[in-house]
Write a protein that holds these residues in place. Structure first.
Motif, mmCIF file in Angstrom:
data_model
loop_
_atom_site.group_PDB
_atom_site.id
_atom_site.type_symbol
_atom_site.label_atom_id
_atom_site.label_comp_id
_atom_site.label_asym_id
_atom_site.label_seq_id
_atom_site.Cartn_x
_atom_site.Cartn_y
_atom_site.Cartn_z
ATOM 1 N N UNK A 185 -70.424 -52.562 31.445
ATOM 2 C CA UNK A 185 -70.459 -53.084 30.081
ATOM 3 C C UNK A 185 -71.133 -54.442 29.988
ATOM 4 N N UNK A 186 -70.948 -55.286 30.998
ATOM 5 C CA UNK A 186 -71.504 -56.638 30.946
ATOM 6 C C UNK A 186 -72.955 -56.683 31.405
ATOM 7 N N UNK A 187 -73.518 -55.527 31.696
ATOM 8 C CA UNK A 187 -74.893 -55.481 32.179
ATOM 9 C C UNK A 187 -75.810 -54.899 31.114
ATOM 10 N N UNK A 188 -77.030 -55.434 31.031
ATOM 11 C CA UNK A 188 -78.013 -54.930 30.071
ATOM 12 C C UNK A 188 -79.374 -54.935 30.750
ATOM 13 N N UNK A 189 -79.952 -53.735 30.931
ATOM 14 C CA UNK A 189 -81.242 -53.583 31.603
ATOM 15 C C UNK A 189 -81.240 -54.280 32.961
ATOM 16 N N UNK A 190 -80.112 -54.093 33.687
ATOM 17 C CA UNK A 190 -80.024 -54.636 35.030
ATOM 18 C C UNK A 190 -79.661 -56.103 35.112
ATOM 19 N N UNK A 191 -79.476 -56.769 33.980
ATOM 20 C CA UNK A 191 -79.141 -58.199 33.988
ATOM 21 C C UNK A 191 -77.758 -58.391 33.382
ATOM 22 N N UNK A 192 -77.103 -59.476 33.768
ATOM 23 C CA UNK A 192 -75.800 -59.791 33.202
ATOM 24 C C UNK A 192 -75.977 -60.203 31.748
ATOM 25 N N UNK A 193 -75.237 -59.562 30.862
ATOM 26 C CA UNK A 193 -75.297 -59.865 29.431
ATOM 27 C C UNK A 193 -74.125 -60.792 29.089
ATOM 28 N N UNK A 194 -74.425 -62.073 28.875
ATOM 29 C CA UNK A 194 -73.350 -63.042 28.656
ATOM 30 C C UNK A 194 -72.897 -63.080 27.203
ATOM 31 N N UNK A 195 -73.433 -62.222 26.365
ATOM 32 C CA UNK A 195 -73.098 -62.256 24.936
ATOM 33 C C UNK A 195 -72.090 -61.193 24.519
ATOM 34 N N UNK A 196 -71.743 -60.254 25.401
ATOM 35 C CA UNK A 196 -70.889 -59.152 24.962
ATOM 36 C C UNK A 196 -70.131 -58.580 26.160
ATOM 37 N N UNK A 197 -68.862 -58.928 26.283
ATOM 38 C CA UNK A 197 -68.072 -58.431 27.404
ATOM 39 C C UNK A 197 -67.353 -57.142 27.021
ATOM 40 N N UNK A 198 -66.720 -56.525 28.017
ATOM 41 C CA UNK A 198 -65.920 -55.315 27.805
ATOM 42 C C UNK A 198 -64.436 -55.636 27.751
ATOM 43 N N UNK A 199 -64.073 -56.904 27.579
ATOM 44 C CA UNK A 199 -62.672 -57.304 27.679
ATOM 45 C C UNK A 199 -61.789 -56.537 26.703
ATOM 46 N N UNK A 200 -62.226 -56.382 25.463
ATOM 47 C CA UNK A 200 -61.398 -55.697 24.475
ATOM 48 C C UNK A 200 -61.236 -54.229 24.829
ATOM 49 N N UNK A 201 -62.315 -53.609 25.314
ATOM 50 C CA UNK A 201 -62.253 -52.197 25.679
ATOM 51 C C UNK A 201 -61.323 -51.992 26.874
ATOM 52 N N UNK A 202 -61.457 -52.854 27.887
ATOM 53 C CA UNK A 202 -60.607 -52.729 29.065
ATOM 54 C C UNK A 202 -59.139 -52.945 28.708
ATOM 55 N N UNK A 203 -58.869 -53.907 27.827
ATOM 56 C CA UNK A 203 -57.492 -54.149 27.425
ATOM 57 C C UNK A 203 -56.938 -52.970 26.623
ATOM 58 N N UNK A 204 -57.783 -52.330 25.821
ATOM 59 C CA UNK A 204 -57.315 -51.179 25.044
ATOM 60 C C UNK A 204 -56.929 -50.025 25.962
#
Length: 436
Positions: free
Chosen positions: A137-156
């Motif tokens: 989830x935190x990756x975008x086109x092979x790079x770390x995406x610092x603008x959108x985490x998966x924290x809410x999804x993982x907590x759900x």
């Protein structure tokens, strides 16, 4: 039996539009919110409530063609085996199912098995890593995406697993037993609150401050939502009478709350103004129309007070415990933010001590019918209808913690009050002074 894709296509054409879950072209948060509202809007006093619930379950069961979508926007990733499940909606459905059954609603054995199979699917998706963007989830086109985490999804996912192993024993057994499901729950919770962002953690550590990024940048409303998610899971433990595991006292959760306190404006809202809507428009995260305002709509402080205590609150700043129903238009949000998010209620506990005995008394609160009493090791009495309880054989020289929780409509946890006392071992001390 699940229908084939061709059979589903015929069925969906034959059904009126209102019977379809969602058109496959409409993705994002709308399908999630729609189905959450369908479940949360069920009233146990409605004579047709069982049939309405069963109809929703049947729609999921038959929709193997995925006529609604996952939050990733990918068509064909709806309910069903080997597909990304809507964990946000699954949690709501499981809690409403429990509330309906506690209210006397009786479902047919067939529907019960169907619904338990849906929960089983959800647990297997999490266990097998088939969750729609698990670990990436935190990756975008092979790079770390610092603008959108998966924290809410993982907590759900974590809180759904908490509901399963606390309230659905048959599903839990099929998933390998309570210890196995709890281990999985712990892994998702720790992932949601990990600051190892490059490796899938949900939080960022910036200049020593823990923050949650989402929708384009730092997002305090989502941080508050995740703290509420912890309390939603805690609600399941309270309903089952199981002690909350010590790993719920995650230090990053307390740090996230401290960060939330320091960024609140004088009106109690969050400073964040860069939430991105599905249409790409940037809007204020604290706009009530987005259901994200804090603190009146997102009482994140309830979990913090119950688990970390008073010391976790920065003096003079907002406690974020109020829940303002007047500005929550969606019933499913009201359930998650308020009804399934127990905090303190004014029971005004009174502790009366005697030799090795502790008597506690409390006052009634509006809407409460029964009370649960907890000691240091867990629940010691359930469904108490009086307003007092006596602990016997209380150990000395050891802090003795106790709490009382009030239960109301549908068996919901309205909230509780807690305290601690210490019996000094005066007799033993006197003997020591007398010598051997």
């Amino acid at each position: 039996m699940r229908l084939t894709g061709a059979a589903v296509a015929v069925l969906m054409v034959a059904l009126p539009c209102a019977a379809q879950l969602y058109d496959a072209r409409e993705c994002g948060s709308d399908p999630v919110n729609w189905v959450k509202a369908q479940f949360s809007g069920l009233d146990p006093a409605d004579p047709d409530v069982a049939a309405r619930f069963e109809h929703l379950v049947d729609l999921y069961w038959e929709d193997s063609a995925a006529h609604w979508c996952s939050p990733t926007g990918a068509v064909g990733t709806g309910w069903g085996h080997d597909k990304g499940l809507m964990y946000f909606a699954l949690y709501d459905a499981a809690m409403i199912y429990q509330e309906l059954t506690r209210s006397g609603v009786v479902f047919s054995p067939t529907q019960t098995h169907k619904f338990e199979d849906i929960l089983f699917d959800g647990g297997m998706e999490a266990a097998n890593g088939r969750y729609y963007y698990f670990g990436t989830c935190n990756l975008y086109e092979g790079r770390v995406n610092i603008d959108n985490s998966c924290a809410e999804d993982d907590e759900s996912i974590s809180k759904l697993l908490a509901v399963i192993h606390n309230l659905f024993p048959r599903v839990t057994e099929r998933l390998g037993g309570r210890a196995a499901v709890m281990a999985l729950e712990k892994s998702f919770l720790e992932k949601a609150f990990s600051t190892d962002y490059a490796n899938g953690g949900g939080l960022l550590l910036i200049d020593g401050e823990v923050v949650l990024p989402n929708h384009g940048g730092r997002n305090d409303p989502y941080a508050a939502i995740n703290l509420i998610g912890l309390n939603n899971a805690r609600d399941a433990y309270l309903l089952a009478g199981h002690p909350l595991p010590d790993w719920y006292a995650n230090p990053n959760a307390a740090a996230l709350f401290r960060s939330l306190q320091t960024t609140a404006l004088p009106d109690g809202s969050a400073f964040t103004d860069d939430c991105v809507r599905n249409d790409g428009k940037v809007v204020a995260c604290n706009d009530p129309r987005n259901m994200n305002a804090v603190p009146t709509m997102l009482p994140a402080g309830r979990f913090v007070r119950a688990v970390f205590g008073e010391s976790a609150f920065t003096p003079g700043l907002f406690t974020f415990e109020k829940c303002d129903l007047a500005v929550i238009a969606q019933v499913d949000r009201a359930n998650q933010y308020c009804a399934w998010n127990p905090g303190q209620v004014p029971l005004q506990l009174l502790a009366i001590t005697a030799t090795a005995t502790l008597e506690i008394r409390w006052l009634d609160v509006d809407g409460a019918g029964t009370y649960d009493v907890w000691g240091p090791s867990g629940r010691v009495a359930a469904d108490v209808r009086g307003r007092e309880f006596i602990f016997a054989n209380v150990p000395c020289d050891t802090p003795f913690t106790y709490s009382v929780y009030a239960f109301g409509e549908r068996g919901r946890v309205l909230g509780g009050a807690w305290g601690s006392t210490l019996f000094e071992c005066t007799t033993r001390r006197a003997r020591r002074h007398l010598g051997p």
